[in-house]
Design a protein around this motif. Structure first.
Motif: not given
Length: 487
Positions: A90-93, A25-37, A316-321, A354-356
């Motif tokens: 890392l947790c935030s990302e 699975l792809e790991i996508i950051s909820p913050l901005d949609g970046t592909l993490l891993s 306020l942070g993002a929700v997971i997905n 951070k539209e994504k």
């Protein structure tokens, strides 16, 4: 891809999953949609290799005196402190929570580890001379290989609910992180190794439902802890215990805050807003339902003022997905269609630049009725539903009718009324003028009803009983006493 592909951690080394080339699975950051891993979805063969590694390590680790075992966790605590900023980032990302919330999460990991270092003083056992020359003694003995299945909402803290205590008590562990946030546990594995934990004592296997089922079924695993939704907690508890394992499975929640007319308006508003929006509402201790008792409109107005100070992408942070965002917004829309009044609306929130990202703004909904889905089900977002009653007993009836039993709070300046509610609320953790009534160590974390399946709690002193078994020995050194009924 920002980070290299996630790997399993077995016998002190990062290794590829045997199915890594096929299922991931792809790991996508909820913050901005970046592909993490990317994370592998491992198979039962991968789990078996980890279990064999843990079984091989168990004899030496379990026979190591506990005062020596906890030295690892003194060093681990130091390393958590040293790497706090890195772990929080890392947790935030990967989770989407704010950096401040992530720092607080790592600080809680440090507190949990500190408790584990005190275990030698708490598991000394008992000895008593029960008759002349006859002693009875109890000892806490480790179980063997144990497993912990953890959720996405606290990538570091929930793993540390179990890692320090279970391992310090002499067990060897397999951990299955959420496939949505697999990066933090890999960093924890490195810190444990640096702290001197022997290879094989701690292992990580990534995956989805296949690995969860394999953990419940594996004959080499003695106990399983789980944190997640109630639906899955029930399945895990039933499957693990069907296979004769110990199991402690923590499920979901619907936590009620009862606000009385004499509550301090500013303090109450700040606590309610923080409780419903902290970690974007993605925590089992979040306030998702408020019961307004009598005339408290002046407090509701202040709650709305506080909610409007909470800004997505800032405090306020993002929700997971995206699936979570869509589900939360459907709850809000459905409540509105059923007659509830939206006082603060967090739908369609977008953060500039951070539209994504996947954000839901703070949402306050008034005139919710107990039959609405948003009043009964776990929303897991920064949303509070307000129900109105005339009396405390009516408020308690609403709280006690909900199937969950994690937490409840009351806001009042009347000590007698607070005690009345503490005695009658059907929840394992109660707060008075506290929006998030999480006990601090050494007090344990755990709810009631459909928020927990199994006996005992997952942290604190109560966890000792879950991670160990008692050995009782009776010795006699007075042959002159002859034979009696105890012989």
């Amino acid at each position: 891809m920002k980070y290299s592909q996630v790997q399993n951690y077995v016998n002190g080394k990062f290794v590829n999953s045997s199915s890594s080339s096929e299922r991931k699975l792809e790991i996508i950051s909820p913050l901005d949609g970046t592909l993490l891993s990317t994370v592998p979805l491992s198979c039962s063969k991968d789990l078996d290799e980890a279990v064999q590694s843990a079984k091989a390590a168990f004899p030496a680790w379990s026979k190591t005196p506990i005062k020596e075992r906890v030295q690892v966790f003194f060093r681990y605590k130091y390393l958590l402190e040293k790497h706090l900023d890195e772990l929080a980032a890392l947790c935030s990302e990967e989770n989407g929570k704010t950096l401040g919330e992530s720092v607080a999460e790592i600080e809680k990991c440090i507190e949990l580890t500190e408790f584990a270092t005190s275990l030698p003083q708490l598991v000394t056992g008992e000895v008593l001379e029960v008759s002349k020359g006859v002693e009875c003694r109890t000892e806490h003995v480790p179980l063997g290989v144990v497993a912990s299945i953890v959720p996405f909402n606290f990538p570091s803290m929930v793993p540390n609910w179990t890692i320090p205590n279970a391992i310090a008590l002499g067990n060897c562990m397999i951990i299955k992180p959420s496939e949505k946030v697999p990066l933090s546990v890999g960093k924890l594995a490195l810190l444990l190794k640096e702290a001197g934990l022997p290879d094989g004592v701690f292992n990580v296997v990534h995956g989805d439902v296949e690995i969860v089922n394999a953990i419940c079924d594996h004959p080499g695993i003695e106990a399983v802890s789980f944190v997640g939704s109630t639906k899955v907690a029930k399945i895990v508890y039933q499957r693990a215990t069907h296979n004769y394992k110990r199991c402690l499975a923590l499920g979901g929640a619907k936590n009620h805050l009862m606000v009385l007319p004499d509550a301090k308006p500013d303090m109450t508003a700040q606590n309610v807003a923080a409780s419903m929006s902290g970690c974007a509402g993605q925590r089992c201790m979040a306030a998702s339902a408020m019961v307004a008792v009598g005339q408290v409109d002046h407090i509701i107005d202040k709650i709305c003022e506080e909610a409007k100070k909470i800004v997505a992408g800032k405090n306020l942070g993002a929700v997971i997905n995206k699936d979570s965002k869509d589900r939360i917004e459907r709850y809000i829309t459905e409540a509105e269609q059923q007659g509830a009044k939206i006082l603060v609306d967090g739908r369609r929130t977008v953060v500039n630049g951070k539209e994504k990202g996947t954000y839901v703004g703070p949402t306050v909904i008034d005139y919710v009725t107990p039959d609405m889905a948003i009043a009964k089900e776990e929303v897991f977002g920064p949303v509070i539903s307000i129900m109105r009653t005339n009396t405390v007993d009516e408020a308690l009836a609403i709280e006690n009718a909900n199937p969950y039993g994690n937490a409840a709070s009351v806001f009042t300046q009347n000590g007698g009324m607070a005690r009345y509610i503490i005695d009658r609320a059907s929840a394992g953790m109660i707060g008075v003028n506290v929006g998030v009534p999480v006990p601090r160590e050494p007090f344990s974390f755990g709810g009631w009803n459909e928020s927990k399946f199994g006996v005992g709690d997952i942290t604190g002193k109560s966890s000792i009983e879950f991670w160990t078994k008692l050995k009782k020995s009776t010795t006699k050194w007075n042959p002159e006493a002859g034979v009696n009924w105890m012989s």
